[in-house]
Design an enzyme around this catalytic site. Structure first.
Site, PDB file in Angstrom:
ATOM      1  N   THR A  49       0.808  -1.197  -0.031  1.00 56.27           N
ATOM      2  CA  THR A  49      -0.085  -0.002  -0.053  1.00 56.27           C
ATOM      3  C   THR A  49       0.855   1.363   0.107  1.00 56.27           C
ATOM      4  O   THR A  49       0.267   2.455  -0.311  1.00 56.27           O
ATOM      5  CB  THR A  49      -0.894   0.067   1.172  1.00 56.27           C
ATOM      6  OG1 THR A  49      -0.171  -0.287   2.369  1.00 56.27           O
ATOM      7  CG2 THR A  49      -2.104  -1.090   1.066  1.00 56.27           C
ATOM      8  N   SER A 149      11.156   9.713   0.915  1.00 58.25           N
ATOM      9  CA  SER A 149      10.704  10.354   1.699  1.00 58.25           C
ATOM     10  C   SER A 149      11.757  10.683   2.741  1.00 58.25           C
ATOM     11  O   SER A 149      12.716  11.352   2.431  1.00 58.25           O
ATOM     12  CB  SER A 149       9.299  10.102   2.592  1.00 58.25           C
ATOM     13  OG  SER A 149       8.857  10.647   3.617  1.00 58.25           O
ATOM     14  N   ASP A 305      10.113  17.532   6.046  1.00 63.14           N
ATOM     15  CA  ASP A 305      10.878  16.332   5.618  1.00 63.14           C
ATOM     16  C   ASP A 305      11.208  16.488   4.052  1.00 63.14           C
ATOM     17  O   ASP A 305      10.891  17.342   3.517  1.00 63.14           O
ATOM     18  CB  ASP A 305      10.255  14.849   5.884  1.00 63.14           C
ATOM     19  CG  ASP A 305       9.117  14.677   5.109  1.00 63.14           C
ATOM     20  OD1 ASP A 305       8.536  15.408   4.720  1.00 63.14           O
ATOM     21  OD2 ASP A 305       8.791  13.588   5.063  1.00 63.14           O
ATOM     22  N   ARG A 310       5.555  16.229   5.350  1.00 61.50           N
ATOM     23  CA  ARG A 310       5.583  16.035   6.879  1.00 61.50           C
ATOM     24  C   ARG A 310       6.073  17.393   7.595  1.00 61.50           C
ATOM     25  O   ARG A 310       6.801  18.160   6.604  1.00 61.50           O
ATOM     26  CB  ARG A 310       6.220  15.137   7.645  1.00 61.50           C
ATOM     27  CG  ARG A 310       5.672  13.672   6.904  1.00 61.50           C
ATOM     28  CD  ARG A 310       6.150  12.545   8.174  1.00 61.50           C
ATOM     29  NE  ARG A 310       7.623  12.417   8.111  1.00 61.50           N
ATOM     30  CZ  ARG A 310       8.070  11.605   9.084  1.00 61.50           C
ATOM     31  NH1 ARG A 310       7.373  11.080  10.258  1.00 61.50           N
ATOM     32  NH2 ARG A 310       9.368  11.609   9.472  1.00 61.50           N
ATOM     33  N   THR A 374      -2.973   2.949  11.255  1.00 65.00           N
ATOM     34  CA  THR A 374      -1.994   3.684  11.056  1.00 65.00           C
ATOM     35  C   THR A 374      -1.780   3.857   9.665  1.00 65.00           C
ATOM     36  O   THR A 374      -1.733   2.839   8.752  1.00 65.00           O
ATOM     37  CB  THR A 374      -0.696   3.204  11.720  1.00 65.00           C
ATOM     38  OG1 THR A 374      -0.886   2.922  13.118  1.00 65.00           O
ATOM     39  CG2 THR A 374       0.313   4.104  11.633  1.00 65.00           C
ATOM     40  N   GLU A 398      -1.651  12.133  11.976  1.00 62.28           N
ATOM     41  CA  GLU A 398      -1.127  10.899  12.561  1.00 62.28           C
ATOM     42  C   GLU A 398       0.316  11.485  13.337  1.00 62.28           C
ATOM     43  O   GLU A 398       0.601  12.322  12.931  1.00 62.28           O
ATOM     44  CB  GLU A 398      -0.721   9.848  11.562  1.00 62.28           C
ATOM     45  CG  GLU A 398       0.327  10.398  10.540  1.00 62.28           C
ATOM     46  CD  GLU A 398       0.649   8.993   9.528  1.00 62.28           C
ATOM     47  OE1 GLU A 398       0.139   7.859   9.729  1.00 62.28           O
ATOM     48  OE2 GLU A 398       1.450   9.393   8.534  1.00 62.28           O
ATOM     49  N   GLU A 399       0.558  10.771  14.364  1.00 60.77           N
ATOM     50  CA  GLU A 399       1.372  11.364  15.342  1.00 60.77           C
ATOM     51  C   GLU A 399       2.907  11.415  14.701  1.00 60.77           C
ATOM     52  O   GLU A 399       3.693  12.075  15.452  1.00 60.77           O
ATOM     53  CB  GLU A 399       1.368  10.433  16.527  1.00 60.77           C
ATOM     54  CG  GLU A 399       1.359   9.030  16.268  1.00 60.77           C
ATOM     55  CD  GLU A 399       2.819   8.353  16.010  1.00 60.77           C
ATOM     56  OE1 GLU A 399       3.728   8.746  16.465  1.00 60.77           O
ATOM     57  OE2 GLU A 399       2.469   7.421  15.064  1.00 60.77           O
TER      58      GLU A 399
END
Length: 579
Positions: A49, A149, A305, A310, A374, A398-399
């Site tokens: 995914t 990333s 990032d 992010r 998540t 999301e954390e």
């Protein structure tokens, strides 16, 4: 060399378009390094995914030009059979600043053009959120971003968006993977870029595409609350990635004139020379931007990032030092701010390992909060299903420092998140408040929420953690009674009194324990999440502690108490796990 390995090697060498990759394999053969050859051909880099992600190198277990071409052929075959008008709607492709990204993106474009797809290819590096934006902007059948990333320099990846602009979820991942396996044994179509351009199949996305995203942000109702932006000074780091130009432009458009970029980290550099690990969460990664903020007396030290999906931030305190906000703190501050601006109920989302605070905040504003597994792939696909005209989607996080504001981008977007956070800071400053003041207000209203995460490596002979915990469910953890347990493997929620409820999420090997207070803090509560690994003796544990803030108690006092109590809970829980 065994016969099977020799056949695999010969098949690969006959197809590999990269002289450097072929030379690396031939060097292994010349050195008689069967171990390295065996590792390179031990399987295939798994498509899931998140698409592909791995170390760049030769063979099907690494990221390289042949793997990218086979993946693109498999993706094209799947799109042709599952998306209406896929060829004419086409695919948008972008890439980050890593050393091989441009080449991989161009290879993907040439394969898809040869298969008859219209391809929109960025002419230069692009932040990942812009490609997600482009899928919906062009009404494309899919999107591809070549990026790893925040992974180390030796990595690269191939991320896929579906026609709805969100990351792929099952069953599309398995379907694409099956098509890739077939493509690996077939001739791969390939069209030269000049020919593709001549035939009208390849469109180069120039500055006007980037300007389109800029205009969309500028006209977003959620990002148009300009309250004395000149009062906020901030330092910014692109972390050697591709976010600087757009991030600085968006801030300037919104009136933020005191923005100080870290020059040493501003330009894309695939070697990431000033950081050990190009991830804002890692220790030391924010050092340069915090130093820049300190030198300028800025309120915020911000970073994206490397692919700019992010956002991380450290905030100046009264003593002049800077403290990083956690992803949960940023998420809850943004959620509270955005909900406060909306006159009607709004839909917000979080992942199950993120703080429960957002749910309380949403309730305060008569909004609705949903929880997913998540990953932003779940957050965004679920948001599209749940939103209604009377309760539209507003925000999710999301954390792990991922946030999305509104529905311009159906994925995490560090660029718009940074702008929204700067606007929040300015709005507070105009009211004579700081971010710390606002956090304290939220905590006093809903309780002080303290979160931490621990990865635990266990012995090689440790029994299966998840099955052990299921066979002998704990009645208490760290002196706190378990009032209910959510088992996402079996999708059941069991209460201490024997009641059961069904959980409506995809199955996952996760256990969530909800705990009462203890003798010292009877009015507190806690949550422990255990995610066992099915392939190695390792687990990830996520902890949340909620303490009431009594009248007259300072934020610093509650934080110290929470940290001490959390240490005790974590120590007790880890000691209780099977070893």
């Amino acid at each position: 060399m065994n016969t099977h390995l020799q056949l695999q090697l010969n098949h690969w060498l006959g197809r590999d378009p990269d002289p450097a990759s072929r030379a690396a394999l031939e060097a292994m053969v010349a050195a008689g390094d069967e171990a390295a050859l065996g590792a390179a051909f031990s399987g295939r880099l798994e498509f899931g995914t998140a698409g592909l992600r791995g170390v760049v190198g030769p063979g099907p277990m690494a990221m390289n030009r042949l793997v990218v071409r086979e993946t693109s052929a498999g993706l094209g075959a799947y799109l042709a059979s599952h998306v209406k008008d896929a060829h004419s709607r086409g695919v948008i492709i972008g890439f980050d600043g890593r050393h091989d990204s441009r080449t991989f993106a161009h290879d993907a474009a040439s394969v898809l053009c040869a298969m008859g797809f219209k391809v929109h290819l960025t002419a230069t590096v692009a932040p990942t959120p812009l490609v997600a934006y482009g899928v919906c902007h062009f009404h494309a059948a899919a999107g591809v971003v070549v990026t790893a990333s925040h992974n180390p320099p030796q990595y690269n990846g191939y991320k896929v968006y579906w026609e709805n602009g969100a990351q792929i979820i099952p069953p599309h991942d398995a379907g694409i993977a099956a098509c890739i396996d077939r493509a690996a044994n077939e001739a791969i179509p390939f069209m030269d870029q000049s020919e593709a351009t001549k035939r009208g199949l390849l469109e180069w996305l120039q500055q006007d595409f980037f300007e389109g995203y800029r205009r969309a942000i500028k006209h977003s109702a959620l990002l148009s609350h300009h309250t004395r932006p000149d009062s906020v000074a901030m330092a910014y780091s692109a972390m050697h990635g591709v976010g600087a130009e757009m991030a600085l432009t968006l801030l300037k458009d919104a009136g933020f004139s005191a923005v100080y970029p870290v020059a040493a980290q501003q330009q894309p550099d695939g070697d990431f020379p000033t950081v050990k690990f190009p991830n804002p969460e890692e220790a030391g990664a924010m050092d340069l931007v915090i130093a820049e903020a300190s030198a300028r007396g800025a309120m915020l030290a911000c970073a994206n990032d490397p692919d700019a999906d992010r956002f991380a931030v450290a905030v100046r305190r009264d003593d002049g030092s800077y403290r990083m906000l956690s992803g949960d703190q940023v998420g809850c501050l943004l959620g509270d701010y955005l909900l406060s601006l909306s006159p009607k109920p709004q839909l917000v989302g979080k992942t199950l390992v993120s703080s429960g605070l957002l749910e309380a905040i949403a309730g305060h504003y008569d909004g609705r909060c949903y929880t997913t597994l998540t990953g932003f792939k779940w957050l965004m696909n679920t948001a599209q299903k749940l939103q209604t005209p009377s309760c539209p989607f507003l925000f999710a996080y999301e954390e792990a420092l991922g946030y999305t504001v509104g529905h311009l981008v159906w994925d995490k977007d560090g660029l718009s998140a940074q702008l929204a956070f700067a606007q929040l800071t300015a709005a507070l400053a105009s009211a004579g408040m700081t971010l710390w003041d606002r956090l304290e207000q939220i905590y006093r209203r809903h309780g002080f929420h303290h979160n931490c995460q621990v990865s635990i490596a266990l012995g090689a002979d440790t029994p299966n953690i998840g099955e052990t915990l299921r066979a002998s469910p704990p009645g208490e953890i760290g002196g706190r009674k378990v009032n209910c347990c959510e088992d996402l493997k079996w999708l059941t929620k069991r209460y201490a009194d024997g009641r059961e409820e069904t959980i409506h999420l995809p199955a996952s090997d996760v256990l969530i324990y909800h705990l009462d207070g203890d003798e010292a803090l009877p009015h507190s509560s806690a949550r422990v999440i255990v995610r066992p690994s099915g392939t190695e003796p390792k687990i990830k544990c996520y902890y949340e502690l909620v303490l009431p803030m009594a009248e007259g108690t300072s934020l610093a006092e509650v934080q110290r108490l929470a940290e001490t109590t959390m240490d005790q809970l974590v120590t007790a829980h880890q000691a209780s796990l099977p070893h």
